[in-house]
Design a protein around this motif. Structure first.
Motif, mmCIF file in Angstrom:
data_model
loop_
_atom_site.group_PDB
_atom_site.id
_atom_site.type_symbol
_atom_site.label_atom_id
_atom_site.label_comp_id
_atom_site.label_asym_id
_atom_site.label_seq_id
_atom_site.Cartn_x
_atom_site.Cartn_y
_atom_site.Cartn_z
ATOM 1 N N THR A 129 43.529 32.597 8.888
ATOM 2 C CA THR A 129 43.695 33.940 9.444
ATOM 3 C C THR A 129 43.295 34.081 10.908
ATOM 4 O O THR A 129 44.056 34.638 11.695
ATOM 5 N N PRO A 130 42.081 33.637 11.321
ATOM 6 C CA PRO A 130 41.660 33.906 12.697
ATOM 7 C C PRO A 130 42.636 33.319 13.723
ATOM 8 O O PRO A 130 42.947 33.968 14.722
ATOM 9 N N GLU A 159 46.426 35.109 13.350
ATOM 10 C CA GLU A 159 46.514 36.501 13.789
ATOM 11 C C GLU A 159 45.771 36.725 15.099
ATOM 12 O O GLU A 159 46.227 37.444 15.973
ATOM 13 N N HIS A 200 37.828 43.443 23.409
ATOM 14 C CA HIS A 200 38.493 42.781 22.287
ATOM 15 C C HIS A 200 38.617 41.288 22.537
ATOM 16 O O HIS A 200 38.425 40.483 21.625
ATOM 17 N N ARG A 236 35.270 39.796 21.956
ATOM 18 C CA ARG A 236 34.970 39.765 20.522
ATOM 19 C C ARG A 236 35.647 38.566 19.872
ATOM 20 O O ARG A 236 35.072 37.885 19.031
ATOM 21 N N LEU A 268 34.040 35.616 17.593
ATOM 22 C CA LEU A 268 34.389 35.439 16.192
ATOM 23 C C LEU A 268 35.043 34.085 15.923
ATOM 24 O O LEU A 268 34.882 33.501 14.856
ATOM 25 N N ILE A 269 35.826 33.614 16.906
ATOM 26 C CA ILE A 269 36.589 32.392 16.670
ATOM 27 C C ILE A 269 35.835 31.207 17.244
ATOM 28 O O ILE A 269 35.956 30.875 18.413
ATOM 29 N N GLY A 318 33.955 26.135 12.686
ATOM 30 C CA GLY A 318 33.375 26.468 11.387
ATOM 31 C C GLY A 318 33.883 27.800 10.872
ATOM 32 O O GLY A 318 33.975 28.019 9.665
ATOM 33 N N HIS A 319 34.234 28.685 11.816
ATOM 34 C CA HIS A 319 34.771 29.981 11.398
ATOM 35 C C HIS A 319 36.264 29.851 11.088
ATOM 36 O O HIS A 319 36.823 30.641 10.345
ATOM 37 N N THR A 320 36.885 28.849 11.739
ATOM 38 C CA THR A 320 38.310 28.602 11.522
ATOM 39 C C THR A 320 38.469 27.314 10.731
ATOM 40 O O THR A 320 37.495 26.603 10.494
#
Lengths: 424, 906, 154
Positions: free
Chosen positions: A348-349, A352, A376, A379, A383-384, A387-389
């Motif tokens: 998703t990250p 999108e 934005h 941010r 967020l990206i 490990g998050h992706t």
């Protein structure tokens, strides 16, 4: 200064054929490895040499090979896969090596395969490198004819088949596990780790995986020894490095230099400095998935650790030079458009988030940005992260963006407030 | 067991799970999309992020995906961590970038996992201001709608359809934010399990097309726990009703039976309940009158009193698709000696053989779940994809489980779906399929073998001989057969859970005996073997256990004039015996009373027709193929004069002065007599949940607390809201009022929990993810292996020989869509069913594909188009079973092709 | 229908893989070499030879940039649109190509000579701006050079 990787490469980059390569000392490393060394001894030498992966991640090559299970009980067949899918924008070093000295790569492949006891090797080549592909095919045929590939190489009992696989075109294929999926004829979506490819790789079997430039070093290390290799370098990481520069410099190109030269040396001595009337404003040191550095960083050494300390990465080591008349916002828009388009669409990250940031940057570039857009964008960079992706593509995309916002936030504000690009 | 720490508190959880499973099992609310309990984890959506800490001192931690992180001993996580919560809200925000504002018009609304997870994460403000990407939709056939704009790219659809169910015509296309899930071109989805996509898809991309024809929101449906009636597996369902029409059927989880999935026949075959072909009033057909006339109840009872006055001349024919209660009521009315099983000859002997094997043998009947756990399976004769579809779905798991065992050698857990599948690509499970013709499951088999039923039986005996040459020597065995038999035997011996599967599909009792021999031998060699018997209908086993004479004797009794009145319960005899025989019986019997819900060919010739309730309108007990008694509860009250079959029979008995039914006011009263009379059914008393509910009345509502419109619903009949109809047969009520706490597992009427409006709420009902429901598995097995074992085996019958050179052996071919009568009333199913054909091998077919041939079989002539079936043995031909327009034939039988379209011989 | 040669070549390459369907990408490249692009019909036939469904093969075909599922011209122009070429004058190059050929990205000239496509970094950043036509790389482009190069193609 020694340039083992490019010493055979002619100015017109016409390749050496097999007899010419042997005359220049080629396949001596292979002979030594297969007739005098055991596989784990080869790995030990490479480990000792401090060779770190040249594809961008910089992982110790010898250590990577040591993860492949050895011994009679190991699952078979084992594979060696060479990442020749050089598609990182700003990068053009592997092309040089494959077009100019294909046998150097092949010799390295055979030695590496011997070290991990792989029976099948693939060169995964990007489709655009047509010339390199033709020259590699010729060299492979020559190697088979001479007995360097196939059964019982040099009477050692070691067998290796080498295939050239040409990609159908996608940046994500350069990601190790996505490349394995592409080789298996699937959509090139990356795989989760664990399991790691040395244990569960191509077709679920142990697979060693290396970049072209990395492997090109191997025959020299075996022939001349780890100490020699370490001494080539200015820093603890061993060896030389193909560095490059593109952008509005006087002499864009690629040069083999000791590992750890400064940015300034590459920019001013080899690339000839900026074109008339231009100043250097920013640098992408190792391809587009690295953080920008500024004119303040010119004396930082281009090696893995120094780059990390400066807040960026060595990456591929070929830098993109950004002059003071090039719009940073336009640059980021170009980069993000690339990343968003090359997203495989799995997580998703990336799927999108990159599309969203790409649209924001295009809007800002065209004078339709809003001040909240900067928040934005920031941010997204928070967020990206790794490990998050699912893989490193999207975090890589955030590196130039976060550094552009750090060093050049004003450029963005000007676009938004003036409702146009001040650089046009 | 291991200890993990969540928000600093210690919890003990089962070893081997991932953190998402562990958190859900503990009752925490953690959002997710791509993980599914049956599909495992892939880590694509990034929704289940939690903060993990290295140790107590680590205050920063890092985000990890709970579904991909093992819940190892000492793991410390925080779900409420601010960064994790922000990230999870961010994931929803990303998914909402392209998601259309469809909720009010989207079928999924009100039971949408995306809605639930959005609320759970707290994301609620749209910052994205650019256009959304849109897609064209495809026509995917009669079962599924396609609305790709709503897709959140969780990849669940293709992971279920392609990876889990083996379907090849749905896949992920294109890439980046244009990923598209669809077919190469418009057309019906080919997999028999496509309907599960409506529950797998967390948004409204794939929705139930049959529901759309009469759409109702989930909260407006009246629902009850029920059992599928379209094959012998007894999958658990939750049908939903509104305004007197069944609207749809959803899965009801049962750990031992169907698990999370249904087949398309079970999901979409319900329209017969709403059909215009329903019999809704008692009808009388007098001689000479073409059109039957409605009767009042009084007229029916008066007539009954007359007809049934002489009990000695009344016989009853029961049905494998009628409930245990209705069959028992008929048996009670006519008496055991005049009760006949309404089964074809072959079904009668096959089922009797099967029951005998289950009751006398040393090996237990396999549960459906157990089929999926087998590590070696031998299918003898049965095309399970068509006759027991969920069993085929479970057999496809064998490859995954084999690979999971290999993966565990690399410390990879079974839930790491992608890693296991990477290994699974080059693995073939120890699955051996021996059938008369190629089947869809063959692609998973290590070996296949196509032959006539007799030769299949011979293979079965050969495997027994390979397992135990002393017990069963076969010195004259052909080499090729011996090699295959040896391989099968070795695989079964090496396995930890070997499984033998057979059934009634070949209409060949010797085949079932051959299969039993193999299972028994394994059991006697101390292997944990199981035996799976596939039976055609939802109560085939129940009827067979109840006894009853064969149908031929009934025909004979009528022919010989010993019978005046025939009562036929929920059965179309034209599907059981040849046309002429049934015609004769219906013509010769003085009174034919049919109790049924569908207008069948038999009902069309009856003198009296009484409207029976379907499964949806009457609580009933069915026995599935493993001998599990399960109770399906009425979803809606029976309307007008429609009654459960047993209630009509009770009225007839009372009217005729028969005292047997006097005490049967409620279902449990009948059940009490049933178990007293036939102890084999004793366990069904355990089906009544012992409910002790606090609310006065102690009932569980069939309607959700959000059910709307009840005060206006019947206003066209009467402005005053009527009292909800009472239900004497179940602890459930046709209303919203009642006990709204967690019900006992057998009474779960809807899968819903606060904040979990979709079927994903199931995790709140399970004792642990993938485990039984809280309160235990429902249903009761009637049959367990015999205590003593005489060690004998069934003897081999010599094979029948084909008589002529130009004769083929004609075998039945089963179709999931078409061979079962009730489901064919659903337009979608009828659309997917084939037209009649004759299957031949391409190697020696006398005609080309679609050319017509004339043939002679069972003394009758048929005219059919040819279908070439590669792999069909050359001396054999196949005829589809049960299709409209094809009369019942006694197969297998010899068939002669008389001529083709081109050259007519006769 | 596939030609005998195409089928032979596909069977040969499929023999290198443990699973036939793994040769999907290779097989598509083979037919595209002969036909320029892969039509629905061609894709179905290739899928048949590899014993996979057309949907499975299309899932792979639509993922990769160089499997063309729409007709293309006799020559494919790939213009690098990545960062170094962008810095060195990509906009000028593209504007000129579009004007000269009368088409935009994704389109084919009316005479069927050229299809114009963008491409990610072609790996010749020191010679930016760069384009490829078929198998040939052209670097250090300017407007005059482009006109000369285009003229050399039929």
């Amino acid at each position: 200064m020694e340039s083992p990787l490019t010493q055979n490469i002619r100015p017109d980059i016409s390749p050496l054929n097999l007899p010419e390569y042997e005359k220049a000392g080629g396949y001596q490393g292979l002979r030594k490895a297969l007739t005098q060394l055991a596989p784990d001894e080869v790995t030990a030498l490479v480990l000792e040499s401090n060779l770190r992966g040249r594809g961008g991640a910089g992982f110790s090559t010898g250590r990577k090979w040591s993860f492949v299970p050895m011994g009679d009980d190991a699952p078979r067949p084992k594979y060696l896969v060479i990442n020749a899918d050089e598609m990182e924008p700003g990068t053009f070093k592997d092309r040089l090596l494959m077009e100019g000295d294909p046998h150097q790569l092949i010799e390295g492949i055979i030695i590496a395969a011997y070290a991990v006891q792989a029976g099948i090797a693939y060169i995964f080549l990007r489709r655009a490198y047509v010339t390199a592909g033709q020259r590699l095919e010729t060299a492979i045929k020559e190697a088979y004819a001479k007995g360097y590939l196939g059964q019982n190489i040099l009477g050692s009992g070691f067998n290796l088949d080498l295939y050239l696989h040409v990609s159908a075109g996608r940046y994500i294929c350069g990601e190790e596990t996505a490349l394995l999926n592409a080789l298996e004829g699937k959509r090139a979506v990356p795989r989760a780790k664990p399991p790691f490819p040395p244990v569960v790789g191509l077709w679920g079997k142990p697979t060693a995986f290396n970049n072209v430039e990395t492997i090109c070093n191997v025959s020299h290390i075996i022939r001349l020894g780890p100490a020699w290799f370490r001494d080539l370098s200015h820093v603890p990481d061993g060896g030389s490095k193909i560095y490059g520069a593109s952008g509005k410099v006087r002499r864009p190109g690629a040069w083999e230099l000791p590992m750890g030269v400064t940015i300034r040396e590459i920019l001013e001595e080899h690339a000839g400095g900026m074109q008339d009337g231009l100043e250097v404003r920013a640098i992408l040191p190792g391809g587009v998935s690295t953080d920008l550095l500024t004119a303040k960083h010119l004396d930082v050494r281009m090696d893995f650790n120094s780059m990390q300390e400066a807040g960026s990465r060595l990456g591929t080591g070929t830098m993109v030079v950004i002059d003071d008349r090039t719009c940073i916002v336009g640059l980021l828009s170009n980069l993000m458009h690339f990343f968003a388009q090359e997203s495989c669409g799995w997580c998703t990250p990336c799927r999108e988030g990159l599309a969203w940031t790409s649209r924001i940057l295009k809007a800002i570039e065209q004078g339709q940005g809003k001040l909240e857009d900067i928040e934005h964008l920031k941010r997204h960079t928070r967020l990206i992260t790794l490990g998050h992706t699912f893989c490193a593509l999207a975090p890589g995309a955030m590196e130039p963006l976060q550094s552009a916002l750090t060093y050049f936030e004003d450029d963005f504000r000007r676009h938004i407030l003036e409702r146009r690009c001040p650089w046009r | 067991m291991v200890t993990i720490y969540i928000e600093g508190e210690a919890y003990t959880v089962k070893e081997g799970q991932n953190l998402l499973q562990a958190c859900l099992s503990l009752g925490f609310d953690l959002p997710y999309f791509c993980w599914h309990p049956a599909l495992g984890s892939v880590g694509a959506c990034r929704q289940c992020a939690v903060k993990r800490f290295k140790d107590e001192k680590d205050l920063r931690g890092e985000l990890v995906m709970a579904c991909m992180t093992p819940a190892g001993d000492g793991t410390r996580i925080s779900i409420n961590d601010a960064e994790a919560a922000k990230f999870r809200a961010g994931v929803i925000e990303w998914l909402m970038i392209n998601h259309p504002h469809d909720c009010p018009i989207c079928d999924e609304g009100g039971e949408c996992h995306l809605q639930d997870m959005t609320v759970m994460t707290g994301h609620n403000y749209r910052h994205y201001r650019f256009p959304k990407r849109t897609h064209h939709n495809q026509d995917l056939g009669p079962f599924l709608n396609h609305e790709m704009n709503r897709c959140i790219q969780c990849y669940r659809c293709v992971r279920f359809y392609h990876d889990y169910a083996g379907g090849s015509d749905l896949n992920a296309l294109a890439s980046h934010d244009h990923v598209y899930f669809g077919r190469f071109e418009n057309g019906p989805l080919e997999s028999e399990f496509s309907g599960n996509l409506v529950e797998i898809c967390p948004t409204g991309v794939f929705t139930d097309k049959s529901l759309k024809a009469h759409f109702t929101r989930k909260w407006d449906l009246q629902t009850a726990p029920s059992v599928c009636v379209h094959c012998g597996l007894g999958c658990n369902t939750i049908p939903g009703e509104r305004y007197g029409k069944l609207r749809r059927v959803r899965n009801r989880y049962h750990h031992q039976v169907n698990g999370y999935f249904l087949c398309d026949r079970g999901r979409y075959g319900y329209e017969f309940v709403n059909s215009t072909q329903r019999i809704r009033h008692p009808l009388q057909r007098t001689a000479g009158e073409a059109i039957p006339i409605p009767m009042t109840e009084k007229e029916v009872l008066d007539l009954a009193g007359t007809i049934l006055a002489d009990p000695g001349k009344v016989i009853g024919i029961g049905s494998p698709r009628a409930s245990l209660e209705s069959n028992f009521a008929l048996r009670t009315l006519v008496g055991p000696d005049r009760f006949y099983a309404g089964l074809s000859d072959s079904d009668f002997s096959c089922l009797a053989t099967g029951c005998n094997i289950l009751q006398k043998g040393p090996v237990p009947a396999s549960t459906l779940q157990g089929v999926g756990l087998a590590d070696a399976a031998f299918i003898l004769g049965e095309d399970v994809t068509q006759t027991a579809p969920l069993m085929a779905l479970n057999l496809r798991r064998m490859r995954y489980r084999k690979s999971a065992r290999i993966a565990s050698g690399f410390q990879l857990p079974e839930w790491n779906d992608a890693a296991v599948r990477e290994i699974a690509q080059l693995q073939k499970p120890a699955l051996f399929i021996a059938t008369p013709y190629p089947t869809r499951l063959d692609e998973e088999a290590l070996r296949t073998f196509y032959a006539a039923p007799d030769d299949l039986a011979r293979l079965g005996f050969a495997v027994l001989s390979a397992l135990d040459p002393e017990a069963f020597p076969m010195p004259d065995l052909k080499d090729s057969l011996r090699v295959l038999a040896d391989e099968i035997a070795q695989a079964l011996l090496d396995a930890k859970r070997p499984l033998v599967i057979t059934g009634t599909a070949c209409s060949h009792p010797a085949l079932i005996e051959a299969a039993a021999n193999v299972a028994w031998c394994l059991g006697r060699k101390a292997r944990a073997a199981a035996f799976a018997l596939c039976v055609p209908e939802c109560n085939s086993l129940g009827l067979s256990l109840m006894g009853g004479h064969d149908l031929n004797s009934a025909f004979q009794a009528v022919r010989e004039g010993r019978v005046d009145t025939v009562i036929i319960l929920e059965n179309d005899l034209y599907r059981r015996a040849d046309t002429e025989t049934v015609d004769a019986m219906l013509r010769n019997a003085r009174h034919v009373i049919v109790i049924d819900h569908q207008q069948t060919a038999t009902a069309a010739k009856a003198h009296v027709v009484l409207p029976a309730a379907t499964f949806a309108e009457a609580t009933s007990t069915l026995i599935n193929n493993e001998g599990r008694a399960q109770r399906g509860y009425a979803v809606m009250p029976a309307e007008g004069q429609i009654r459960a079959g047993w209630r009509w029979l009770r009225k007839l008995m009372n009217a005729a002065g028969h005292i047997g039914a006097r005490s049967w006011f409620r279902l449990e009263d009948l059940a009490a007599d049933l178990v007293k009379d036939m102890p084999v059914f004793q366990p069904i008393v355990g089906l009544d949940p012992k409910v002790d509910l606090p609310t006065p009345g102690g009932k569980i509502p069939r309607q959700s607390h959000r059910y709307t419109g009840r005060t206006a619903m019947h206003a066209d009949i009467d402005v005053s809201e009527p009292k909800p109809p009472a239900d004497e047969d179940a602890p459930l009520a046709f209303t919203m009022e009642g006990y709204d706490g967690p019900p006992p597992p057998e009474l779960i009427s809807r899968i819903w929990a606060p904040g979990w409006n979709s079927e994903q709420a199931l995790n709140k009902f399970q004792s642990e993810i993938n485990g039984p429901l809280r309160g235990g598995d429902t249903g009761r097995r009637l049959i367990e292996p015999a205590a003593s074992d005489d060690g004998r085996y069934f003897a081999m019958t010599p094979p029948a020989a084909l008589s002529g050179e130009d004769e083929y052996l004609l075998v039945p071919i089963h179709h999931i869509f078409g061979s079962e009568a009730l489901s064919m009333a659903s337009p979608g199913i009828a659309q997917r069913a084939p037209r009649p054909y004759l299957a031949l091998s391409p190697e020696n077919a006398p005609a080309k594909e679609n050319e017509r041939v004339r043939l002679r079989v069972n003394g009758r002539s048929l005219d059919l188009p040819v279908k070439l079936l590669p792999g069909m043995p050359v001396r054999m031909a196949g005829l589809p079973v049960g299709l409209p327009g094809l009369a019942k034939l006694a197969l297998p039988a010899a068939v002669k092709i008389l001529g083709t379209e081109k050259n007519k011989k006769e | 229908m596939l030609t005998e040669q195409e089928e032979k070549d596909i069977e040969a390459v499929a023999g290198h893989y443990p699973l036939k369907k793994a040769a999907g990408i290779e097989a598509l490249k083979i037919v595209q070499k002969h036909r320029g692009w892969v039509s629905d019909e061609t894709l179905s036939h290739v899928a048949d030879v590899l014993e996979m469904s057309p949907t499975e093969l299309d899932a792979v075909a639509t993922f990769y940039n160089f499997i063309f599922r729409r007709p293309v011209g006799r020559h494919i122009i790939l213009v690098c649109d990545s960062v170094s070429c962008w810095i060195m004058g990509y906009d000028t190059i593209v504007n000129h190509l579009e004007k000269r050929l009368g088409i935009g990205f994704g389109e084919t000239t009316v005479d069927g000579r050229f299809t114009l496509l963008p491409n990610v970094c072609l790996g010749a950043c020191d010679r930016a701006p760069v384009m490829m036509i078929d198998e040939q790389l052209y670097g250090e482009l300017d407007v005059e050079k482009i006109d000369k190069i285009l003229a050399s193609f039929e």
